[in-house]
Design an enzyme around this catalytic site. Sequence first.
Site, PDB file in Angstrom:
ATOM      1  N   GLU A  80     -24.587   5.594  19.811  1.00 30.08           N
ATOM      2  CA  GLU A  80     -24.433   6.625  18.788  1.00 30.08           C
ATOM      3  C   GLU A  80     -24.826   8.009  19.317  1.00 30.08           C
ATOM      4  O   GLU A  80     -24.210   9.009  18.974  1.00 30.08           O
ATOM      5  CB  GLU A  80     -25.300   6.298  17.560  1.00 30.08           C
ATOM      6  CG  GLU A  80     -24.823   5.107  16.738  1.00 30.08           C
ATOM      7  CD  GLU A  80     -25.409   3.783  17.240  1.00 30.08           C
ATOM      8  OE1 GLU A  80     -25.921   3.722  18.389  1.00 30.08           O
ATOM      9  OE2 GLU A  80     -25.349   2.800  16.491  1.00 30.08           O
ATOM     10  N   LEU A  81     -25.889   8.034  20.144  1.00 29.62           N
ATOM     11  CA  LEU A  81     -26.377   9.331  20.623  1.00 29.62           C
ATOM     12  C   LEU A  81     -25.344   9.986  21.540  1.00 29.62           C
ATOM     13  O   LEU A  81     -25.082  11.183  21.463  1.00 29.62           O
ATOM     14  CB  LEU A  81     -27.712   9.143  21.363  1.00 29.62           C
ATOM     15  CG  LEU A  81     -28.387  10.430  21.828  1.00 29.62           C
ATOM     16  CD1 LEU A  81     -28.676  11.365  20.668  1.00 29.62           C
ATOM     17  CD2 LEU A  81     -29.687  10.116  22.576  1.00 29.62           C
ATOM     18  N   LYS A  82     -24.751   9.163  22.401  1.00 27.28           N
ATOM     19  CA  LYS A  82     -23.692   9.675  23.285  1.00 27.28           C
ATOM     20  C   LYS A  82     -22.562  10.293  22.455  1.00 27.28           C
ATOM     21  O   LYS A  82     -22.143  11.429  22.685  1.00 27.28           O
ATOM     22  CB  LYS A  82     -23.159   8.516  24.127  1.00 27.28           C
ATOM     23  CG  LYS A  82     -21.886   8.836  24.876  1.00 27.28           C
ATOM     24  CD  LYS A  82     -21.152   7.549  25.265  1.00 27.28           C
ATOM     25  CE  LYS A  82     -19.844   7.858  25.954  1.00 27.28           C
ATOM     26  NZ  LYS A  82     -20.023   8.489  27.274  1.00 27.28           N
TER      27      LYS A  82
ATOM     28  N   LYS B 191     -32.078  11.450  40.790  1.00 29.12           N
ATOM     29  CA  LYS B 191     -32.475  10.129  40.317  1.00 29.12           C
ATOM     30  C   LYS B 191     -33.952  10.060  39.951  1.00 29.12           C
ATOM     31  O   LYS B 191     -34.802  10.589  40.657  1.00 29.12           O
ATOM     32  CB  LYS B 191     -32.177   9.077  41.386  1.00 29.12           C
ATOM     33  CG  LYS B 191     -30.725   8.670  41.429  1.00 29.12           C
ATOM     34  CD  LYS B 191     -30.384   7.945  42.702  1.00 29.12           C
ATOM     35  CE  LYS B 191     -31.081   6.626  42.791  1.00 29.12           C
ATOM     36  NZ  LYS B 191     -30.586   5.631  41.828  1.00 29.12           N
TER      37      LYS B 191
ATOM     38  N   GLY C 190     -10.302   7.260  49.102  1.00 23.89           N
ATOM     39  CA  GLY C 190      -9.812   6.042  48.459  1.00 23.89           C
ATOM     40  C   GLY C 190      -9.086   6.252  47.155  1.00 23.89           C
ATOM     41  O   GLY C 190      -7.938   5.872  46.999  1.00 23.89           O
ATOM     42  N   SER C 191      -9.763   6.879  46.183  1.00 28.09           N
ATOM     43  CA  SER C 191      -9.110   6.967  44.878  1.00 28.09           C
ATOM     44  C   SER C 191      -8.300   8.246  44.758  1.00 28.09           C
ATOM     45  O   SER C 191      -8.658   9.280  45.314  1.00 28.09           O
ATOM     46  CB  SER C 191     -10.148   6.892  43.754  1.00 28.09           C
ATOM     47  OG  SER C 191     -11.129   7.886  43.913  1.00 28.09           O
TER      48      SER C 191
ATOM     49  N   ASP D 184     -17.111   0.706  51.290  1.00 30.47           N
ATOM     50  CA  ASP D 184     -17.938   1.776  50.716  1.00 30.47           C
ATOM     51  C   ASP D 184     -19.368   1.306  50.496  1.00 30.47           C
ATOM     52  O   ASP D 184     -19.595   0.247  49.917  1.00 30.47           O
ATOM     53  CB  ASP D 184     -17.360   2.207  49.359  1.00 30.47           C
ATOM     54  CG  ASP D 184     -16.046   2.962  49.503  1.00 30.47           C
ATOM     55  OD1 ASP D 184     -15.835   3.604  50.549  1.00 30.47           O
ATOM     56  OD2 ASP D 184     -15.230   2.916  48.562  1.00 30.47           O
TER      57      ASP D 184
ATOM     58  N   GLU E 262     -20.556  13.020  52.505  1.00 26.89           N
ATOM     59  CA  GLU E 262     -20.439  14.249  51.722  1.00 26.89           C
ATOM     60  C   GLU E 262     -21.196  15.359  52.445  1.00 26.89           C
ATOM     61  O   GLU E 262     -22.387  15.242  52.678  1.00 26.89           O
ATOM     62  CB  GLU E 262     -21.055  14.023  50.336  1.00 26.89           C
ATOM     63  CG  GLU E 262     -21.059  15.259  49.487  1.00 26.89           C
ATOM     64  CD  GLU E 262     -21.792  15.068  48.168  1.00 26.89           C
ATOM     65  OE1 GLU E 262     -21.628  14.011  47.541  1.00 26.89           O
ATOM     66  OE2 GLU E 262     -22.539  15.979  47.795  1.00 26.89           O
TER      67      GLU E 262
ATOM     68  N   HIS F 119     -16.071  17.551  43.255  1.00 27.55           N
ATOM     69  CA  HIS F 119     -16.592  17.633  41.886  1.00 27.55           C
ATOM     70  C   HIS F 119     -16.022  18.819  41.127  1.00 27.55           C
ATOM     71  O   HIS F 119     -16.218  18.942  39.932  1.00 27.55           O
ATOM     72  CB  HIS F 119     -18.117  17.727  41.904  1.00 27.55           C
ATOM     73  CG  HIS F 119     -18.753  16.498  42.468  1.00 27.55           C
ATOM     74  ND1 HIS F 119     -19.131  16.411  43.796  1.00 27.55           N
ATOM     75  CD2 HIS F 119     -19.021  15.297  41.920  1.00 27.55           C
ATOM     76  CE1 HIS F 119     -19.630  15.214  44.016  1.00 27.55           C
ATOM     77  NE2 HIS F 119     -19.578  14.514  42.903  1.00 27.55           N
TER      78      HIS F 119
END
Length: 761
Positions: free
Chosen positions: A17-19, A117, A439-440, A606, A672, A701
């Site tokens: 719900e918060l999301k 993190k 890859g993607s 990966d 990266e 990004h």
Amino acid sequence: MALAHNLGFPRIGRNRELKKAMEAFWKGELDEAGLQAVGRELRAAHWQMQKDAGIELLPVGDFAWYDQVLTHSLTFGVIPERFRPHDGQPTLDTLFAMARGVSSGCCGGAHAQEMTKWFDTNYHYLVPELSVDQQFELSWEQLFDEVEEAKALGHAVKPVVIGPLTYLWLGKTKGADFDKLDLLDRLLPLYGQIFQRLAAQGVEWVQIDEPILVLDLPLGWKSAFERAYNLLQKEPLKKLVATYFGGLEDNLGLAAGLPVDGLHIDLVRAPEQYPTILDRLPAYKVLSLGLVNGRNVWRCDLERALAVARHAHERLGARLWIAPSCSLLHSPVDLTSEDKLDAELKGWLAFALQKCQEVALLVRAVEQPDADDVVLALAESRSVQDSRAASPRIHKPAVQARLAAIKPADSQRHSVFAERIVKQRACLHLPEFPTTTIGSFPQTPAIRLARQSFKQGKLNEAAYIEAMQSEIRHAVEVQERLGLDVLVHGEAERNDMVEYFAEQIDGYAFTRFGWVQSYGSRCVKPAIIYGDLSRPKPMTVDWITYAQSLTDKVMKGMLTGPVTMLMWSFPREDVSREVQARQLALAIRDEVLDLEAAGIRIVQIDEAAFREGLPLRQAHWAHYLRWATEAFRLTASSVRDETQIHTHMCYSEFNDVIEAIAAMDADVITIETSRSDMELLEAFEKFAYPNEIGPGVYDIHSPRVPTQEEIVQLIRKAELRIPPERLWINPDCGLKTRGWPETEAALANMVAAARELRKEL
Ligand code: GLN
Ligand code: ZN
């Protein structure tokens, strides 16, 4: 009486719900009053759930808009200049601007605070920005408001704050270089003010989270702990210092001796610290035992936990508190929502709500060992443990036999890199500075819709395969037109780089509502490893060979490595992470061999999560790095010398793991680097990293298209550190979050840059 308490409850809500509310607010579909109402309802529901479960002292302050570290920054007035409101107090808009940035406006926008993190979890917090002249000022009322709110509901509460040392440790100095610890004396009075306000609200206990006590701390920080808590001692309120995610080890004496009223320790991660702590704890202090794992989804072995709790109760009596090991922020909310899990598997699991019940049960069990509900719960726990120990769904003799038969040679390529690369070059016929992608390719709404319809049975298999193949055709056609050297199929069929494989590996289970907050409104639903892992049949071969059939260029097969598969799942607790990584390695190794047999000449494995598996304490690093690199090599080493193995890692800190990266012995690693201006290659240069490297030449990004010139300049910088014959040219990471127009434009410039550089050779 012992006491059942909780360190923190997930805030996202049973149904995220918060999301949903935050995202609606950002889109302007929900006003602030509506958003505040959702927050209030969630807090009320979560307190009630915990109370009904038997938690006696409820956490307040674990709720946060976006992130709890951010809440603290607002509380202390640590608001970067670029977000500071012109007219006084920060608002919810200030908070979300700090979290998400502002794209335009009068001042030309402001970039969001950095995110990183939270210890060794998959939760990301917003890094406080501290300046040398940082002033701290009480600027946010949320904690006090929420205490009032809980009291009005009739709850006994324990506010939770991040401790002063941990808060400063997590921050980042901006501008002039200085020692963050110098700010401590200015910050401490804020804690004094907060405690006084809370005391005036009738609060008795406050929980002060200091998880950095489980880290290797510099001497200055250790002594700062004593100084800080000596000063805070005079403030009202009883203080419980909470430590988690590991053992106190060399900080044990320090933590036990702090002039506070209680200490929480994590006995799931570090059970061995219990007896020593018991001996070192001053006789007046409360000891809170973290006996129920807050980081995983398994039911607690109540008998085992109870043995410790009983022992502690004999010594401590009412000074014993029992809790989950850490905040339940890292667990899914409520197992009862899971209507699709089979009864046996469901019977082995516990989410946040069930963990609260376990904590309460442990308290009842020390108080009233003969009560009916206690006897029943213990019997049930025993039968769960027994059924798991014997379950053929978990224990697969064939997998175990294969594991036992692993020989050292299985983790070793047939020849050394210097010999392999000669053979690979001879059969791959690639130019200097070969170009490739990670890859993607863009995951368009059409792709997501097709995948979803297929999952829901609305699209039949043949139609689904055709839809995905048409995406592959498109990706191949674009790559050929752009002139890339090593092509990829684009990963259209993959929802997620872990889930896609987990769904095809035996021993994995999936929940419907097992969401855990990752950052802000983003949640992840990790797969659960419940048993010995194996691959029943090929997972990617059809897609990759189809892609290869469309082109004469080299098609790269794309897999997720064993360490990443493990790190981004809920692991088993009955066998080590090392064993699970090895099982995954064997499963993926079979796939590598199948791809090779099908004519695929390059396979990328990966390992995006390789570095994040590093233990919090350096003393434990060597062991982790040994098994993690071994698992990767076990996956990659069975192929012929001619088959080229790539790996990919996306983050920007290699110095401390470079030796292990080299030990993985991938023929090519893509990383990266663009945002670090190739500085990251220094680690590879210093170590004389021998294999080939593709330093990312642009940040994926952002939709910004890099110019040819920029890319050329970056590669020139790379050449100063890595010989040109060992350099590849590629973006920083996969392109799935990008749109096609910017992807094509960026790759066209990338290919042009490679061609320009080749002329100079
Ligand atoms: N092959 C994956 C992709 O391109 C890699 C993603 C990652 O490293 N995070 O999406
Ligand atoms: Zn990546």
